[in-house]
Design a protein around this motif. Structure first.
Motif, mmCIF file in Angstrom:
data_model
loop_
_atom_site.group_PDB
_atom_site.id
_atom_site.type_symbol
_atom_site.label_atom_id
_atom_site.label_comp_id
_atom_site.label_asym_id
_atom_site.label_seq_id
_atom_site.Cartn_x
_atom_site.Cartn_y
_atom_site.Cartn_z
ATOM 1 N N TYR A 339 0.854 -1.203 0.000
ATOM 2 C CA TYR A 339 0.000 0.000 0.000
ATOM 3 C C TYR A 339 0.881 1.241 0.000
ATOM 4 N N PRO A 340 0.603 2.303 -0.776
ATOM 5 C CA PRO A 340 -0.628 2.610 -1.503
ATOM 6 C C PRO A 340 -0.692 2.026 -2.922
ATOM 7 N N ASP A 341 0.331 1.284 -3.344
ATOM 8 C CA ASP A 341 0.210 0.581 -4.628
ATOM 9 C C ASP A 341 -0.521 -0.736 -4.369
ATOM 10 N N SER A 342 -0.336 -1.720 -5.247
ATOM 11 C CA SER A 342 -1.148 -2.930 -5.103
ATOM 12 C C SER A 342 -0.696 -3.748 -3.884
ATOM 13 N N TYR A 343 -1.617 -4.434 -3.300
ATOM 14 C CA TYR A 343 -1.354 -5.210 -2.076
ATOM 15 C C TYR A 343 -2.284 -6.413 -2.057
ATOM 16 N N LYS A 344 -1.924 -7.395 -1.216
ATOM 17 C CA LYS A 344 -2.784 -8.574 -1.065
ATOM 18 C C LYS A 344 -3.572 -8.465 0.234
ATOM 19 N N THR A 345 -4.707 -9.105 0.279
ATOM 20 C CA THR A 345 -5.517 -9.094 1.504
ATOM 21 C C THR A 345 -5.824 -10.531 1.924
ATOM 22 N N GLY A 346 -6.520 -10.654 3.053
ATOM 23 C CA GLY A 346 -6.927 -11.984 3.515
ATOM 24 C C GLY A 346 -5.982 -12.570 4.551
ATOM 25 N N PHE A 347 -5.024 -11.763 5.035
ATOM 26 C CA PHE A 347 -4.102 -12.267 6.059
ATOM 27 C C PHE A 347 -4.690 -12.078 7.455
ATOM 28 N N PRO A 348 -4.532 -13.067 8.340
ATOM 29 C CA PRO A 348 -5.048 -12.915 9.708
ATOM 30 C C PRO A 348 -4.358 -11.763 10.438
ATOM 31 N N VAL A 349 -5.138 -11.005 11.199
ATOM 32 C CA VAL A 349 -4.587 -9.928 12.035
ATOM 33 C C VAL A 349 -4.377 -10.521 13.421
ATOM 34 N N GLU A 350 -3.123 -10.612 13.836
ATOM 35 C CA GLU A 350 -2.804 -11.280 15.099
ATOM 36 C C GLU A 350 -2.425 -10.283 16.185
ATOM 37 N N GLY A 351 -2.637 -10.688 17.421
ATOM 38 C CA GLY A 351 -2.137 -9.919 18.562
ATOM 39 C C GLY A 351 -3.076 -8.835 19.063
ATOM 40 N N LEU A 352 -4.303 -8.771 18.527
ATOM 41 C CA LEU A 352 -5.226 -7.712 18.977
ATOM 42 C C LEU A 352 -5.573 -7.871 20.460
ATOM 43 N N ASP A 353 -5.393 -9.092 20.983
ATOM 44 C CA ASP A 353 -5.683 -9.335 22.402
ATOM 45 C C ASP A 353 -4.442 -9.128 23.283
ATOM 46 N N LYS A 354 -3.337 -8.733 22.664
ATOM 47 C CA LYS A 354 -2.083 -8.636 23.442
ATOM 48 C C LYS A 354 -1.717 -7.200 23.796
ATOM 49 N N ILE A 355 -2.596 -6.263 23.471
ATOM 50 C CA ILE A 355 -2.235 -4.859 23.686
ATOM 51 C C ILE A 355 -2.813 -4.346 25.008
ATOM 52 N N ASP A 356 -2.248 -3.231 25.490
ATOM 53 C CA ASP A 356 -2.705 -2.652 26.764
ATOM 54 C C ASP A 356 -4.167 -2.197 26.657
ATOM 55 N N ASP A 357 -4.820 -2.165 27.817
ATOM 56 C CA ASP A 357 -6.256 -1.829 27.849
ATOM 57 C C ASP A 357 -6.544 -0.401 27.372
ATOM 58 N N ASP A 358 -5.574 0.500 27.542
ATOM 59 C CA ASP A 358 -5.854 1.894 27.188
ATOM 60 C C ASP A 358 -5.538 2.209 25.718
ATOM 61 N N ILE A 359 -5.265 1.180 24.926
ATOM 62 C CA ILE A 359 -4.979 1.407 23.501
ATOM 63 C C ILE A 359 -6.272 1.236 22.705
ATOM 64 N N PRO A 402 4.000 -3.131 17.982
ATOM 65 C CA PRO A 402 4.687 -4.369 17.611
ATOM 66 C C PRO A 402 3.951 -5.644 18.061
ATOM 67 N N SER A 403 3.021 -5.534 19.002
ATOM 68 C CA SER A 403 2.252 -6.718 19.422
ATOM 69 C C SER A 403 1.236 -7.123 18.360
ATOM 70 N N ILE A 404 0.883 -6.176 17.480
ATOM 71 C CA ILE A 404 -0.116 -6.480 16.435
ATOM 72 C C ILE A 404 0.637 -6.823 15.155
ATOM 73 N N HIS A 405 0.160 -7.848 14.477
ATOM 74 C CA HIS A 405 0.891 -8.250 13.273
ATOM 75 C C HIS A 405 -0.036 -8.836 12.214
ATOM 76 N N PHE A 406 0.246 -8.525 10.959
ATOM 77 C CA PHE A 406 -0.311 -9.275 9.828
ATOM 78 C C PHE A 406 0.738 -9.266 8.734
ATOM 79 N N GLU A 407 0.685 -10.258 7.867
ATOM 80 C CA GLU A 407 1.747 -10.408 6.873
ATOM 81 C C GLU A 407 1.913 -9.127 6.048
ATOM 82 N N GLY A 408 3.153 -8.666 5.975
ATOM 83 C CA GLY A 408 3.467 -7.497 5.143
ATOM 84 C C GLY A 408 3.166 -6.157 5.786
#
Ligand code: AMP
Ligand code: GLY
Length: 425
Positions: A339-359, A402-408
């Motif tokens: 992004y902002p050129d071509s990109y792929k989608t459909g990758f799992p978004v990981e780590g959303l449960d690993k972040i601090d409560d105030d984020i 850095p706790s949140i991750h998805f491919e690319g």
């Protein structure tokens, strides 16, 4: 309890939903089409933002008390006029009033007619005349397509050949289609840029907290333009006195001019401001909340957003108080690889449960596939945090990202950085 419908599916709309859920007056919220994030607390309806009749039908069937429009396209196509014809309450300007965003020629001529400070600018509908004019201007030269062009319609040309090429792309090759029927050729303003948005009911104009956004994809403002890679609020260089000055010289005169032109303006008026050596000048208007500014502004709003919006619709904005916290907020966009050129989608978004409560995590291009939140667009998330100052908010965001991750995935590391004294970085 009020039933609300939010139109759109980006992080701006998720932040609106997040803010609305805090209101004691709000019951059910519907989002069209929404994303995986809005689906967690609201009801997503699979209707595109530009399917105006189906949207009106959905609002009627579900007895929606208030519809809020996120993006510009439905406003420019007249969604507010349509809803008003059906007697459905809606927050936003009419099609005629949206011209402030949907026609840059209209906006510029309005500012010129009413003495509102802006760049020196001329409009053209003839390619030959525009070319002749450009040849006599000193670069850098700003060339703008008149109509909506998904934020890509303004080109800053550093040389005459570049400006002529931009004119040809817009007027001959018609890369923006009808949006390029007319162009503006403008002087290039130099200074610091800030977005100042205001609520207005057509008479009263109440500025919000100012914000800055980052349009380039890479750190240090390198690389191509994007839909926005992050935002922070408030910028230290834009103080209360400057807010009043921009309100008095740009926002209020614009709302008054729209009333005089028989295009009464109600909703959010967004002014893109350049703080030049000759004072603040308007570069653009938008007829809606900014993206990604809203994700860094709404966390600072203390008042109930529904109360404000109903006061706008009922034209009694002068009778309510709008309170903002004196904290700061930083929002960083996490984008898909490429992004902002071509990109792929459909990758799992990981780590959303690993972040601090105030984020705060505001979703944009996300979708649930087999119960897993996956990427579904170029800009995937805005991760935001508040703090006593920009440094603290920045620190919170960048410790958690850095706790949140998805491919690319990629993001900028310098959102709000120029606002932070060097020794704190
Ligand atoms: P717009 O397409 O009008 O929304 O403008 C997009 C961006 O182009 C602005 O946020 C500025 O960064 C830049 N820009 C627009 N007009 C000018 C101008 N006259 N001088 C310098 N930069 C400009
Ligand atoms: N942040 C720019 C826009 O919303 O148009």
């Amino acid at each position: 309890m009020l039933k609300i419908m939010v139109i759109g599916g980006g992080a701006r709309e998720h932040s609106l939903v997040w803010k609305l859920t805090q209101s004691s007056e709000v019951g059910e919220i519907y989002v069209t089409p929404g994303n995986a994030g809005t689906g967690l607390t609201a009801n997503n309806l699979d209707i595109k933002s530009t399917e105006l009749e189906p949207l009106a039908q959905a609002a009627q069937e579900r007895r929606i008390d208030l519809t809020i429009v996120g993006p510009e396209a439905p406003l420019a196509e007249g969604i507010v006029d349509l809803f008003q014809r059906y007697g459905l309450p809606i927050f936003g300007p009419t099609q005629e009033a949206t011209k402030i965003e949907s026609s840059k020629v209209f906006a510029t001529e309005l500012m010129q007619r009413y003495g509102i400070p802006c760049a020196r600018s001329r409009s053209f509908s003839s390619f030959i005349e525009a070319k002749d004019y450009v040849k006599n201007q000193k670069p850098p030269i700003v060339v703008k397509a008149d109509g909506l062009a998904a934020g890509k319609g303004s080109i800053i040309a550093n040389s005459t050949p570049e400006a002529l090429a931009a004119l040809s792309e817009i007027m001959e090759k018609r890369i923006f289609g009808k949006a390029g029927d007319q162009v503006l050729v403008e002087e290039c303003l130099v200074g610091k840029e800030v977005s100042l948005l205001a609520f207005t009911d057509g008479r009263t104009v109440v500025p919000m907290v100012p914000a800055c956004d980052y349009k380039r994809v890479f750190d240090g403002d390198e690389g191509p333009n994007t839909g926005g890679m992050g935002s922070y609020s408030p910028p230290g260089f834009f103080d209360a006195e400057m807010i009043n000055r921009v309100n008095d010289t740009i926002l209020k005169p614009t709302v008054q001019a729209m009333a005089k032109e028989d295009k009464p303006y109600k909703g959010v008026l967004y002014a893109g401001i350049m703080l030049t050596e000759d004072g603040p000048k308007a570069m653009e208007f938008n007829a809606r909340f900014g993206d990604p500014e809203t994700q860094a502004m709404l966390p600072l709003l203390k008042s109930d957003l529904v109360d404000i919006m109903l006061a706008v619709i009922d034209e009694r904005l002068d009778r309510i108080e709008i309170k903002w916290s004196n904290e700061a907020c930083v929002g960083v966009v996490m984008a898909s690889g490429g992004y902002p050129d071509s990109y792929k989608t459909g990758f799992p978004v990981e780590g959303l449960d690993k972040i601090d409560d105030d984020i705060l995590v505001f979703h944009a291009g996300t979708k649930v596939n087999d119960s897993i939140i996956c990427t579904d667009g170029g800009r995937v998330l805005t991760v935001a945090a508040t703090g006593r100052n920009i440094a603290e908010a920045r620190d919170r965001v960048y410790t958690n990202i850095p706790s949140i991750h998805f491919e690319g995935c990629h993001y900028r590391n310098d959102i709000g950085a120029r606002e932070v004294p060097h020794e704190l970085l």
